[in-house]
Every structure is written in structure tokens, then in C-alpha cells.
Design an enzyme around this catalytic site. Structure first.
Site, PDB file in Angstrom:
ATOM      1  N   ASP A  68       0.919  -1.168   0.576  1.00 23.26           N
ATOM      2  CA  ASP A  68      -0.135  -0.258  -0.144  1.00 23.26           C
ATOM      3  C   ASP A  68       0.822   0.900   0.465  1.00 23.26           C
ATOM      4  OD1 ASP A  68       0.932  -0.598   2.377  1.00 23.26           O
ATOM      5  OD2 ASP A  68      -0.566   0.526   3.629  1.00 23.26           O
ATOM      6  N   GLU A 133      -0.150  -0.766   6.288  1.00 23.27           N
ATOM      7  CA  GLU A 133       1.012  -0.102   7.171  1.00 23.27           C
ATOM      8  C   GLU A 133       1.038   1.411   7.060  1.00 23.27           C
ATOM      9  OE1 GLU A 133       5.083   1.807   7.946  1.00 23.27           O
ATOM     10  OE2 GLU A 133       4.208   1.613   6.133  1.00 23.27           O
TER      11      GLU A 133
END
Length: 375
Positions: A68, A133
């Protein structure tokens, strides 16, 4: 076009704004399957997690990363579209180029070369990826670690591909991180008319002395590995928007980045003692983002120093700066954890980029690290 650059372009072209993955993990699974990696999906809520492992012997070395990325910010500020990877002046531009799809591409190609040359290597290798994250990190690595711990699948060495480098690739490796403790404080008062303060209680006024004490508190003096603990107020909200109303409450958000001299409970006790001393009527909610961790000298750090020296010719520096990373979830299991990745100068900014030569250097460092640990 190099194999690392080609893969990175593919990954950047996938708009995986947290907690989305947009097929990045599918690409990695397909790439690593021919090398003997077994695929396991460990998805929780809206988060995509993948565990790819080759071999069962010890020791177990893990590459840890996240697919991400943060939002792009204003598109008009980008010199080229953030999800259209663009080479310009020896650099590749795109969201995630440095944080941290560049590392993912580099360790994938490092694995391909290493396994081609050393098919009978020692131990096992795994790749752990999450899409959570850059968000609140509640359904990502922390959940995968719970699964691994439950079945006693222990990691010995973990390299997190976070952008650790400062001026040149490999000049800094992170060997630890500070802890992060967030607080939401509500100080209660009595709402009223500003012309009749005797009939009200202004929570901003009652909180002001406590705020001064809180920001002046010396939490510790740090140690050889970490700077002193710091507290920062990030938000203060109060009032109705009207000029003639004393507010009934004030809400304050603050964060402590703390070192190994302190723990969560001590911080809470000392903070609440300040508020109690000032006679506040308050409620407080705490959220621990992560405890501090430190990997002391061991085989992983030594091998990283050797690998960087072999590839670049210069020595590296051990550091514990920066924010938090998913390494905070791995370290408590007893694993040695370091962070080693691209330059961090452009991360989370518009026009994020990574140097083309830096990509190849990083991939070579990863390959050398595998050679030094597993052959």
C-alpha cells in the site's frame, strides 16, 4: 530495461492507496512461485496479506514489505501522473517508488539471482507483504505474526524494506525504532455565556496550566541508541464557533515518541498525575501504535554491514530515527530486525522517486546479504 525496473513500473502502475493492494501481491506470488515459494493468503477485514515461504529448515530469513501507498496529494503538483511510472533524469517517478515498492522489486530480483546461483542454500526464505502499513496497521503484519506465533513458526532474521538511506544507498540502516503512544484527552467544563463566567467553567482556561506542565515534562534523557522521549500536541478542538459562548469541553490529541527508557504504563501514570495535580475533570483514551524495539549487534547487522561494504565500498551507520514501521510487530517475537531500503528524501511527497542506479545497487546489496547469511 532491467528486471528490477520493469517490475517496479508494474507495481507503481497499480494505484494501491492504503489499504488497497490492487493485485500487487498477485504479481509477487506469480513471480516467486517458480522459485519454490509456497503461497498463503492471510487476509483480515479489508487488508490483503500474503506469506510466501521456501523451505522449512532453520534459520528463517524474511523480507518484509507493504504494497500500500499513501494518497497522492494534489495531482496538479506532480510533474507526471503518480500512477504512471515515468523515467526522468535518471530517476523513476511515481507514488510508492521509494516507499516501498522499490524495495519490493529489488528484493524480488535479488531472490531470483540468488536462488539461480544457490539452489541448495541453507535455511529458509520467506516474503511477508501487507496492504495495511500506511494506514492504521491493525489487520496487517500484527495479525500475520499472531498466526505465525500460534503455529510456532519463528523468524530468525527480518529485513524490512523501508527507505532507510540518507544521502546514498546503504549509508544508514535502522536497527530499532521509537515507540508511539497516542492520546485523546477530553477536559470537561460547564458551557455558558461569556458575560456570566461565574455561572460557567471554561475548560480551556483550566487546562492551560496543565498543558504547559505536560509540554515541559522531561520524560527521560534518552540513551546511547535513542534520543530523549518527546511529546507533541497535534490537535486542539473546542467551542461552538460562536464568540459569546464559553465551551463545555476541550479535546486534545497528543503523541509521545518514546525510547527504551520508558514503557507504556509509566507514561500513562506520569501523564495522568500531571492532570490530577491540576485538578482537571477529564477523560483520556490511549492507543499504543507500537513499542520501541532495538536489535543489538548480531549476525543480521554484521551481514548487512558486510553486504553494503562489498557492493558499495563504504561503511554504513546504524540508526534508530524516523517514525514507526512494521518491524515493531516482528521484533517482540525474538527475531533480529533491520530496515534497509532506498533514500527517504522524497517519501510521502509529491513527485516521489527513486534513482535507477540506486535500484540496482539495492538489489545487489540484498543478494549479497542472502549470500552471507545462507551460504
Amino acid at each position: 530495461m532491467s528486471a528490477t525496473l520493469e517490475l517496479l513500473k508494474d507495481l507503481i502502475g497499480r494505484a494501491s492507496v492504503t489499504p488497497k493492494d490492487e493485485g500487487c501481491q498477485d504479481v509477487l506470488a506469480a513471480r516467486l512461485a517458480p522459485l519454490g515459494f509456497r503461497e498463503e493468503r492471510l487476509n483480515f477485514a479489508d487488508t490483503q496479506n500474503i506469506w510466501l515461504r521456501k523451505g522449512d529448515a532453520k534459520p528463517l530469513f524474511v523480507f518484509l514489505g507493504h504494497t500500500d501507498v499513501v494518497p497522492t496529494g494534489p495531482l496538479e503538483a506532480w510533474q507526471s501522473p503518480p500512477f504512471e511510472p515515468t523515467v526522468r533524469d535518471g530517476k523513476l517517478y511515481g507514488r510508492g517508488a521509494a516507499d516501498m515498492k522499490g524495495s519490493i522489486a529489488a528484493f524480488t530480483t535479488a531472490l531470483e539471482r540468488f536462488l539461480a546461483a544457490h539452489p541448495e542454500h541453507q535455511g529458509s526464505i520467506a516474503v511477508m507483504m501487507t496492504s495495511d502499513e500506511e494506514g492504521i496497521a491493525t489487520h496487517g503484519v500484527v495479525k500475520v505474526v499472531e498466526v505465525l506465533e500460534a503455529r510456532v513458526e519463528k523468524i530468525d532474521w527480518c529485513l524490512v524494506g523501508e527507505p532507510s538511506s540518507d544521502k546514498k544507498i546503504g549509508d544508514v540502516i535502522r536497527v530499532g525504532r521509537r515507540g508511539s503512544l497516542c492520546a485523546k484527552l477530553t477536559v470537561k467544563g460547564i458551557q455558558g455565556h461569556v458575560a456570566y463566567p461565574e455561572l460557567a467553567e471554561n475548560p480551556i482556561h483550566t487546562f492551560a496550566p496543565a498543558l504547559k506542565a505536560l509540554t515541559e515534562e522531561v520524560w527521560d534523557t534518552g540513551n546511547a541508541f535513542f534520543p530523549p522521549t518527546s511529546l507533541q500536541v497535534s490537535n486542539i478542538h473546542s467551542g461552538t464557533g460562536a464568540e459569546n459562548i464559553i465551551p463545555g469541553s476541550v479535546e486534545v490529541l497528543f503523541n509521545l515518541r518514546f525510547c527504551t527508557e520508558l514503557d507504556e504504563q509509566t507514561i500513562k501514570q506520569r501523564t495522568q498525575a500531571i492532570f490530577d495535580r491540576h485538578g482537571l475533570n477529564y477523560a483520556i483514551e490511549w492507543r499504543l501504535s507500537g513499542n520501541p524495539f532495538l536489535t543489538r549487534k548480531g549476525r543480521l547487522i554484521d551481514a548487512a554491514h558486510e553486504a553494503i561494504k562489498t557492493v558499495t565500498g563504504y561503511d554504513t551507520h546504524d540508526d534508530t530515527g524516523g517514525g514507526t514501521s512494521d518491524g515493531r510487530f516482528i521484533a517482540p517475537t525474538g527475531a533480529e530486525v533491520i530496515e534497509l531500503g532506498p533514500l527517504n528524501e522524497s517519501i510521502h511527497k509529491v513527485n516521489e522517486h527513486v534513482g535507477l542506479q540506486d535500484l540496482e545497487t539495492l538489489s545487489s546489496i540484498y543478494e549479497q546479504l542472502l549470500i552471507k547469511l545462507l551460504t
